[in-house]
Write a protein that holds these residues in place. Structure first.
Motif, PDB file in Angstrom:
ATOM      1  N   SER A 168       0.827  -1.203   0.000  1.00 28.54           N
ATOM      2  CA  SER A 168       0.000   0.000   0.000  1.00 28.54           C
ATOM      3  C   SER A 168       0.862   1.255   0.000  1.00 28.54           C
ATOM      4  O   SER A 168       2.010   1.228   0.451  1.00 28.54           O
ATOM      5  CB  SER A 168      -0.909  -0.012   1.230  1.00 28.54           C
TER       6      SER A 168
ATOM      7  N   ALA B 152       3.908  -5.409   3.897  1.00 26.43           N
ATOM      8  CA  ALA B 152       2.815  -4.960   4.777  1.00 26.43           C
ATOM      9  C   ALA B 152       3.362  -4.037   5.865  1.00 26.43           C
ATOM     10  O   ALA B 152       4.508  -4.182   6.288  1.00 26.43           O
ATOM     11  CB  ALA B 152       2.149  -6.176   5.406  1.00 26.43           C
TER      12      ALA B 152
ATOM     13  N   GLU C  17      -7.902  -1.820   1.874  1.00 29.59           N
ATOM     14  CA  GLU C  17      -8.639  -3.054   2.184  1.00 29.59           C
ATOM     15  C   GLU C  17      -8.543  -4.058   1.039  1.00 29.59           C
ATOM     16  O   GLU C  17      -8.249  -5.242   1.243  1.00 29.59           O
ATOM     17  CB  GLU C  17     -10.098  -2.700   2.441  1.00 29.59           C
TER      18      GLU C  17
ATOM     19  N   GLU D 293      -6.289  -4.125  -1.288  1.00 30.94           N
ATOM     20  CA  GLU D 293      -4.899  -4.572  -1.431  1.00 30.94           C
ATOM     21  C   GLU D 293      -4.599  -5.707  -0.454  1.00 30.94           C
ATOM     22  O   GLU D 293      -3.948  -6.696  -0.800  1.00 30.94           O
ATOM     23  CB  GLU D 293      -3.941  -3.393  -1.199  1.00 30.94           C
ATOM     24  N   GLN D 294      -5.119  -5.553   0.776  1.00 35.40           N
ATOM     25  CA  GLN D 294      -4.881  -6.602   1.778  1.00 35.40           C
ATOM     26  C   GLN D 294      -5.587  -7.890   1.389  1.00 35.40           C
ATOM     27  O   GLN D 294      -5.059  -8.987   1.574  1.00 35.40           O
ATOM     28  CB  GLN D 294      -5.291  -6.103   3.157  1.00 35.40           C
TER      29      GLN D 294
ATOM     30  N   SER E  97      -3.604  -9.517  -1.291  1.00 33.57           N
ATOM     31  CA  SER E  97      -2.297 -10.014  -0.821  1.00 33.57           C
ATOM     32  C   SER E  97      -2.385 -11.467  -0.346  1.00 33.57           C
ATOM     33  O   SER E  97      -1.371 -12.149  -0.229  1.00 33.57           O
ATOM     34  CB  SER E  97      -1.746  -9.129   0.298  1.00 33.57           C
TER      35      SER E  97
END
Ligand code: 5GP
Length: 185
Positions: free
Chosen positions: A10, A120, A150, A152-153, A156
């Motif tokens: 991010s 992260a 959100e 992106e997480q 991931s």
């Protein structure tokens, strides 16, 4: 030695700093310079940080199939040129792309052997602090970038490795370990 690695993370997570440090001591990794329609930030040089271009020219390159992947992120287009990636891999060198999670998943689909690494932050608070602290974006741009976190997480979860950037030194060590492992060294 000729593998394709992707690093995503991010905005504000510090991936630029970590990558710069990694490349200083690992000259077998070649970083691809992306093309973007975003305006240069202060200090950014065309051909060094990005190839800056207009939306018209970007879309022409898309239509001529010049990109291995491209995506729209926070209102601007970003893409990776096919030529560089293919030629560098042919030369027997590792290629590193620093791209967003949408582009990373496109590449993984086309080339499943690609190694995806997500950087992260230690916490959401720390991410916000870093993004605001670097002072390169307007308030509106910051909010836009934070609204991507959100997704992106979520994306991931499909990555091969997650590296927490608690300190630059630690993150670089972990990345070096991944490169050595994937290169069977
Ligand atoms: P920035 O504007 O902060 O330089 O980059 C915004 C986002 O675009 C970051 O997540 C960065 O990794 C991503 N990005 C940079 N180059 C490319 C690219 O060639 N393709 C894709 N898909 N994303 C990119």
């Amino acid at each position: 030695m000729n593998k394709l690695f992707v690093i995503s993370g991010s905005s504000g997570v510090g991936k630029g700093t970590v990558i710069k440090q990694l490349l200083k001591t690992n000259n077998n990794i070649k970083l691809s310079i992306s093309t973007t329609t975003r305006n240069p930030r202060e200090g950014e040089i065309n051909g060094v940080h990005y190839f800056f271009t207009t939306r018209d020219d970007f879309m022409k390159a898309v239509n001529q199939d010049e990109f291995i992947e491209w995506a729209e992120f926070s209102g601007n287009c970003y893409g990776t040129k096919k030529d560089f990636v293919e030629n560098t891999l042919k030369n027997g060198q590792n290629v590193l792309l620093e791209i967003d999670t949408q582009g990373a998943l496109q590449i993984k689909e086309k080339m499943p052997e690609t190694i995806l690494i997500f950087i992260a932050p230690p916490s959401m608070e720390e991410l916000k602090k870093r993004l605001i602290g670097r002072g390169t974006e307007s308030e509106e741009a910051i909010q836009k970038r934070l609204s991507c976190v959100e997704k992106e997480q979520e994306n991931s979860k499909k990555y091969d490795y997650i590296v927490i950037n608690d300190t630059v030194e630690n993150a670089v060590l972990k990345l070096e370990e991944i490169f050595r492992k994937e290169n069977n060294e």
